[in-house]
Write an enzyme that holds these catalytic residues in place. Structure first.
Site, PDB file in Angstrom:
ATOM      1  N   CYS A 269       0.813  -1.223   0.000  1.00  0.00           N
ATOM      2  CA  CYS A 269       0.000   0.000   0.000  1.00  0.00           C
ATOM      3  C   CYS A 269       0.847   1.275   0.000  1.00  0.00           C
ATOM      4  O   CYS A 269       0.645   2.168  -0.822  1.00  0.00           O
ATOM      5  CB  CYS A 269      -0.973  -0.005   1.175  1.00  0.00           C
ATOM      6  SG  CYS A 269      -0.224   0.142   2.813  1.00  0.00           S
ATOM      7  N   HIS A 317      -2.522   1.417   6.841  1.00  0.00           N
ATOM      8  CA  HIS A 317      -2.908   1.293   5.434  1.00  0.00           C
ATOM      9  C   HIS A 317      -3.090   2.681   4.825  1.00  0.00           C
ATOM     10  O   HIS A 317      -3.515   3.616   5.504  1.00  0.00           O
ATOM     11  CB  HIS A 317      -4.209   0.491   5.295  1.00  0.00           C
ATOM     12  CG  HIS A 317      -4.518   0.115   3.882  1.00  0.00           C
ATOM     13  ND1 HIS A 317      -3.843  -0.885   3.212  1.00  0.00           N
ATOM     14  CD2 HIS A 317      -5.409   0.620   2.980  1.00  0.00           C
ATOM     15  CE1 HIS A 317      -4.323  -1.001   1.984  1.00  0.00           C
ATOM     16  NE2 HIS A 317      -5.264  -0.083   1.813  1.00  0.00           N
ATOM     17  N   HIS A 329      -5.875   1.800  -4.223  1.00  0.00           N
ATOM     18  CA  HIS A 329      -4.969   1.279  -3.189  1.00  0.00           C
ATOM     19  C   HIS A 329      -4.569  -0.151  -3.528  1.00  0.00           C
ATOM     20  O   HIS A 329      -5.174  -0.801  -4.380  1.00  0.00           O
ATOM     21  CB  HIS A 329      -5.625   1.351  -1.804  1.00  0.00           C
ATOM     22  CG  HIS A 329      -6.732   0.354  -1.586  1.00  0.00           C
ATOM     23  ND1 HIS A 329      -6.899  -0.329  -0.405  1.00  0.00           N
ATOM     24  CD2 HIS A 329      -7.741  -0.075  -2.398  1.00  0.00           C
ATOM     25  CE1 HIS A 329      -7.949  -1.124  -0.496  1.00  0.00           C
ATOM     26  NE2 HIS A 329      -8.482  -0.984  -1.681  1.00  0.00           N
TER      27      HIS A 329
END
Length: 354
Positions: A269, A317, A329
């Site tokens: 990520c 994240h 993402h």
């Protein structure tokens, strides 16, 4: 004549022993949970599997960010160690040259012998020439003293460099041990997630990993959203760099998730947003918990294409906002780089870096 006695029978012999053994085994089987059919591991529902897998992926991603941070520090320590070793090697070469020069001077003095200056003047057939030579020798002596001083200074510098290198080596080994620990955590979590998903049918597995969107209207709607977002991102992004980062992210849709990867063909990520802004000429930190502090914080209501959006309390994240409540993402190993709603995960904050 001796009396005949009936042989004494063992209390656990013959049929009694067999009966006792059978009962003991039956009791052990019961205690161990064996009832003839066996107890399989509890069967989880697809929803329970999804919840457990999501948690495992979140834990793995948190460990991945720690791994990324440790790797960044290990790489820095390795570069510093290499630089110190190179500098120490250069200083050693200079020291060797100075020692060679001192050795030449010492050898010359040994060959000439050492006679007191007064006697050399008295015995000289050409006093004027001797005095010129004595002045030259005095200057040579000064140069020798300077050379000796240089050797001492070079030795001190080499020792300082070696000490600094020992410190960096210790730091590097500590970082490498941390990398090993985090890698073990990551692989353990991902392996457990894979085992859980393997219990499901293909349809259940697709639903658990978010790949189960039905065909037809929903997929056409998603495709239309993507095209609309892609068309408007360049005009609504706050600047050219943000627009370029969003364009890069769109080009990487479908790329696989690989923990620790920063592109160009696979990403985790934070690696994805770092690569997106690198393509736009902006250097971002490697980890989520550093990226959130890399620019100006913005509220959720202020989001614009190109902003970084962060999730979970541990800032584990990150995604790249592209407008209309959507982000791009790299989710986890079960799903490629994709478009997703920002409200899909617990929102933790946003940062504008460009």
């Amino acid at each position: 004549m001796a009396a005949h006695r009936k042989p004494r029978q063992s209390p656990l012999s013959g049929h009694t022993v067999r009966t006792a053994a059978t009962l003991a085994l039956a009791g052990a089987a019961t205690a161990a949970g064996f009832d003839g059919t066996g107890h399989a591991e509890p069967q989880l529902t697809p929803a329970q599997v999804k919840a457990k897998v999501d948690r495992l992926y979140q834990d793995a991603e948190s460990a991945t960010e720690k791994y990324n941070g440790a790797k960044e520090k290990a790489d820095t320590a390795q570069r510093r160690l290499n630089a110190l070793r190179d500098q120490a090697a250069r200083e050693q070469e200079k020291l060797n040259s100075t020692r060679d020069a001192l050795g030449s001077i010492a050898a010359a003095q040994y060959r000439d012998g050492t006679i007191a200056p007064a006697w050399q003047l008295a015995l000289s057939g050409d006093p004027d020439r001797y005095l010129e030579g004595a002045a030259l020798a005095e200057r040579a002596g000064d140069r020798q003293a300077v050379a000796v001083s240089q050797v001492r200074e070079q030795l001190r510098e080499i020792e300082r460099l070696r000490g600094a290198a020992r410190v960096e080596l210790s730091s590097l080994r500590s970082r490498q041990a941390e990398l090993k620990r985090q890698k073990k955590t990551i692989t353990g979590k991902l392996d457990e997630a894979r085992r859980l998903l393997a219990r499901l049918t293909p349809r259940q597995r697709a639903e658990a990993t978010g790949d189960g969107a039905p065909a037809g209207h929903a997929s056409r709607s998603a495709s239309g959203t993507r095209e609309a977002l892609e068309r408007t991102a360049s005009t609504t992004a706050p600047n050219a760099r943000a627009a370029a980062a969003v364009s890069y992210a769109y080009a990487k849709l479908g790329s696989p998730y690989v923990w620790g990867a920063t592109g160009p063909n696979a990403f985790d990520c934070s690696g994805l947003v770092q690569a997106a802004y690198r393509s736009a000429g902006l250097s971002l930190p490697r980890t989520t918990y550093a990226q959130i502090n890399a620019g100006r914080r913005v509220s959720r209501s202020e989001l614009q294409p190109g902003d970084l959006v962060f999730f979970y309390s541990g800032i584990s994240h990150v995604g790249l906002y592209v407008g209309h409540g959507q982000m791009i993402h790299a989710p986890n190993p079960s799903a490629p780089v994709r478009l997703a709603p920002v409200d899909q995960m617990p929102f933790a904050g946003a940062t504008r870096v460009a």
